[in-house]
Design a protein around this motif. Structure first.
Motif, mmCIF file in Angstrom:
data_model
loop_
_atom_site.group_PDB
_atom_site.id
_atom_site.type_symbol
_atom_site.label_atom_id
_atom_site.label_comp_id
_atom_site.label_asym_id
_atom_site.label_seq_id
_atom_site.Cartn_x
_atom_site.Cartn_y
_atom_site.Cartn_z
ATOM 1 N N GLY A 74 72.562 13.662 -29.149
ATOM 2 C CA GLY A 74 73.188 14.971 -28.997
ATOM 3 C C GLY A 74 72.704 15.659 -27.741
ATOM 4 O O GLY A 74 72.121 15.042 -26.846
ATOM 5 N N LEU A 75 72.949 16.956 -27.679
ATOM 6 C CA LEU A 75 72.544 17.738 -26.508
ATOM 7 C C LEU A 75 71.043 17.610 -26.301
ATOM 8 O O LEU A 75 70.257 17.876 -27.209
ATOM 9 C CB LEU A 75 72.923 19.212 -26.702
ATOM 10 C CG LEU A 75 72.570 20.145 -25.556
ATOM 11 C CD1 LEU A 75 73.388 19.805 -24.307
ATOM 12 C CD2 LEU A 75 72.814 21.583 -25.970
ATOM 13 N N ARG A 76 70.646 17.210 -25.128
ATOM 14 C CA ARG A 76 69.229 16.980 -24.857
ATOM 15 C C ARG A 76 68.509 18.264 -24.452
ATOM 16 O O ARG A 76 67.433 18.561 -24.963
ATOM 17 C CB ARG A 76 69.079 15.929 -23.761
ATOM 18 C CG ARG A 76 67.650 15.548 -23.532
ATOM 19 C CD ARG A 76 67.553 14.388 -22.585
ATOM 20 N NE ARG A 76 66.165 13.976 -22.466
ATOM 21 C CZ ARG A 76 65.692 13.322 -21.434
ATOM 22 N NH1 ARG A 76 66.471 12.983 -20.444
ATOM 23 N NH2 ARG A 76 64.430 12.990 -21.399
ATOM 24 N N HIS A 77 69.062 18.998 -23.501
ATOM 25 C CA HIS A 77 68.427 20.238 -23.063
ATOM 26 C C HIS A 77 69.398 21.056 -22.228
ATOM 27 O O HIS A 77 70.437 20.562 -21.809
ATOM 28 C CB HIS A 77 67.137 19.970 -22.270
ATOM 29 C CG HIS A 77 67.338 19.196 -21.008
ATOM 30 N ND1 HIS A 77 67.239 17.833 -20.947
ATOM 31 C CD2 HIS A 77 67.652 19.602 -19.752
ATOM 32 C CE1 HIS A 77 67.464 17.428 -19.701
ATOM 33 N NE2 HIS A 77 67.726 18.490 -18.956
ATOM 34 N N LEU A 78 69.024 22.315 -21.994
ATOM 35 C CA LEU A 78 69.729 23.179 -21.054
ATOM 36 C C LEU A 78 68.892 23.229 -19.789
ATOM 37 O O LEU A 78 67.677 23.367 -19.858
ATOM 38 C CB LEU A 78 69.855 24.602 -21.602
ATOM 39 C CG LEU A 78 70.562 24.799 -22.924
ATOM 40 C CD1 LEU A 78 70.565 26.270 -23.303
ATOM 41 C CD2 LEU A 78 71.972 24.278 -22.855
ATOM 42 N N ALA A 79 69.527 23.132 -18.639
ATOM 43 C CA ALA A 79 68.798 23.173 -17.374
ATOM 44 C C ALA A 79 69.347 24.295 -16.500
ATOM 45 O O ALA A 79 70.562 24.459 -16.393
ATOM 46 C CB ALA A 79 68.921 21.839 -16.648
ATOM 47 N N PHE A 80 68.438 25.066 -15.923
ATOM 48 C CA PHE A 80 68.810 26.165 -15.037
ATOM 49 C C PHE A 80 68.224 25.917 -13.659
ATOM 50 O O PHE A 80 67.042 25.586 -13.525
ATOM 51 C CB PHE A 80 68.282 27.494 -15.579
ATOM 52 C CG PHE A 80 68.893 27.880 -16.893
ATOM 53 C CD1 PHE A 80 70.142 28.478 -16.945
ATOM 54 C CD2 PHE A 80 68.223 27.644 -18.077
ATOM 55 C CE1 PHE A 80 70.713 28.835 -18.154
ATOM 56 C CE2 PHE A 80 68.776 27.997 -19.292
ATOM 57 C CZ PHE A 80 70.036 28.592 -19.331
ATOM 58 N N ALA A 81 69.041 26.085 -12.635
ATOM 59 C CA ALA A 81 68.562 25.984 -11.261
ATOM 60 C C ALA A 81 67.761 27.234 -10.928
ATOM 61 O O ALA A 81 68.179 28.348 -11.257
ATOM 62 C CB ALA A 81 69.747 25.849 -10.304
ATOM 63 N N VAL A 82 66.630 27.040 -10.301
ATOM 64 C CA VAL A 82 65.773 28.153 -9.881
ATOM 65 C C VAL A 82 65.339 27.914 -8.437
ATOM 66 O O VAL A 82 65.418 26.790 -7.935
ATOM 67 C CB VAL A 82 64.537 28.321 -10.802
ATOM 68 C CG1 VAL A 82 64.961 28.601 -12.244
ATOM 69 C CG2 VAL A 82 63.631 27.098 -10.749
ATOM 70 N N ASP A 83 64.877 28.962 -7.793
ATOM 71 C CA ASP A 83 64.422 28.834 -6.405
ATOM 72 C C ASP A 83 62.988 28.343 -6.300
ATOM 73 O O ASP A 83 62.658 27.571 -5.405
ATOM 74 C CB ASP A 83 64.552 30.175 -5.672
ATOM 75 C CG ASP A 83 66.001 30.552 -5.428
ATOM 76 O OD1 ASP A 83 66.829 29.648 -5.195
ATOM 77 O OD2 ASP A 83 66.307 31.758 -5.480
ATOM 78 N N ASP A 84 62.112 28.809 -7.204
ATOM 79 C CA ASP A 84 60.687 28.524 -7.074
ATOM 80 C C ASP A 84 60.084 28.253 -8.453
ATOM 81 O O ASP A 84 59.945 29.169 -9.265
ATOM 82 C CB ASP A 84 59.988 29.710 -6.400
ATOM 83 C CG ASP A 84 58.553 29.431 -6.025
ATOM 84 O OD1 ASP A 84 57.846 28.744 -6.794
ATOM 85 O OD2 ASP A 84 58.111 29.931 -4.969
ATOM 86 N N ILE A 85 59.735 27.007 -8.703
ATOM 87 C CA ILE A 85 59.150 26.622 -9.993
ATOM 88 C C ILE A 85 57.859 27.375 -10.256
ATOM 89 O O ILE A 85 57.618 27.830 -11.372
ATOM 90 C CB ILE A 85 58.890 25.089 -10.034
ATOM 91 C CG1 ILE A 85 60.199 24.331 -10.167
ATOM 92 C CG2 ILE A 85 57.949 24.713 -11.171
ATOM 93 C CD1 ILE A 85 60.895 24.451 -11.500
ATOM 94 N N ASN A 86 57.017 27.541 -9.239
ATOM 95 C CA ASN A 86 55.728 28.202 -9.446
ATOM 96 C C ASN A 86 55.910 29.644 -9.916
ATOM 97 O O ASN A 86 55.188 30.103 -10.805
ATOM 98 C CB ASN A 86 54.883 28.147 -8.171
ATOM 99 C CG ASN A 86 54.485 26.733 -7.825
ATOM 100 O OD1 ASN A 86 54.363 25.867 -8.685
ATOM 101 N ND2 ASN A 86 54.290 26.469 -6.545
ATOM 102 N N VAL A 87 56.840 30.358 -9.327
ATOM 103 C CA VAL A 87 57.112 31.732 -9.742
ATOM 104 C C VAL A 87 57.598 31.746 -11.190
ATOM 105 O O VAL A 87 57.152 32.557 -12.003
ATOM 106 C CB VAL A 87 58.153 32.400 -8.816
ATOM 107 C CG1 VAL A 87 58.657 33.717 -9.392
ATOM 108 C CG2 VAL A 87 57.560 32.612 -7.426
ATOM 109 N N CYS A 88 58.504 30.839 -11.539
ATOM 110 C CA CYS A 88 59.034 30.783 -12.905
ATOM 111 C C CYS A 88 57.940 30.454 -13.920
ATOM 112 O O CYS A 88 57.896 31.040 -15.003
ATOM 113 C CB CYS A 88 60.160 29.761 -12.986
ATOM 114 S SG CYS A 88 61.638 30.272 -12.085
ATOM 115 N N VAL A 89 57.071 29.518 -13.591
ATOM 116 C CA VAL A 89 55.977 29.150 -14.486
ATOM 117 C C VAL A 89 55.055 30.349 -14.709
ATOM 118 O O VAL A 89 54.649 30.634 -15.837
ATOM 119 C CB VAL A 89 55.206 27.925 -13.937
ATOM 120 C CG1 VAL A 89 53.859 27.758 -14.624
ATOM 121 C CG2 VAL A 89 56.051 26.666 -14.084
#
Length: 128
Positions: A74-89
């Protein structure tokens, strides 16, 4: 047949208020419309990301739990494009959201990180 784009993704949650708070306060989506359907004892809420309708959040009485990993069909995951992984983390951590380690896609060289919504739905942030 010619597909134009993904119209929306439907997510069924077990705790509507908790999930609505996660998608709006943690992920920053905005509520476009929220409807209670008495005949189904269910909410249907349309959420937008940057003004674009993207997620339908549903509540139903006693939905079955999501299958656990390692990888269910089934659906594995939702993915969102972001500019900066470090900022998001850092933002996830500041909001108390646990996440996996940041990894690098061996095919693209892009960085990504996984975390989960309140019902365990895997969500990915992906940055190139």
């Amino acid at each position: 047949m010619k597909l134009k784009s993904v119209h929306h993704i439907a997510v069924i949650c077990s705790d509507y208020e908790k999930s609505k708070a996660f998608y709006t306060e943690i992920l920053g989506m905005e509520v476009l419309a929220e409807h209670y359907r008495a005949e189904r004892d269910s909410y249907k809420t349309d959420l937008a990301l940057n003004g674009n309708y993207i997620v339908e959040l549903f509540s139903f009485p006693h939905p079955p739990p999501r299958p656990t990993g390692p990888e269910a069909a089934g659906l594995r995951h939702l993915a969102f494009a972001v500019d900066d992984i470090n900022v998001c983390v850092r933002e996830l951590e500041a909001k108390g959201v646990a996440h996996e380690d940041v990894r690098v896609d061996p095919f693209t060289g892009c960085r990504f990180v996984f975390f989960k919504d309140p019902d365990g739905l895997p969500i990915e942030f992906y940055a190139c």
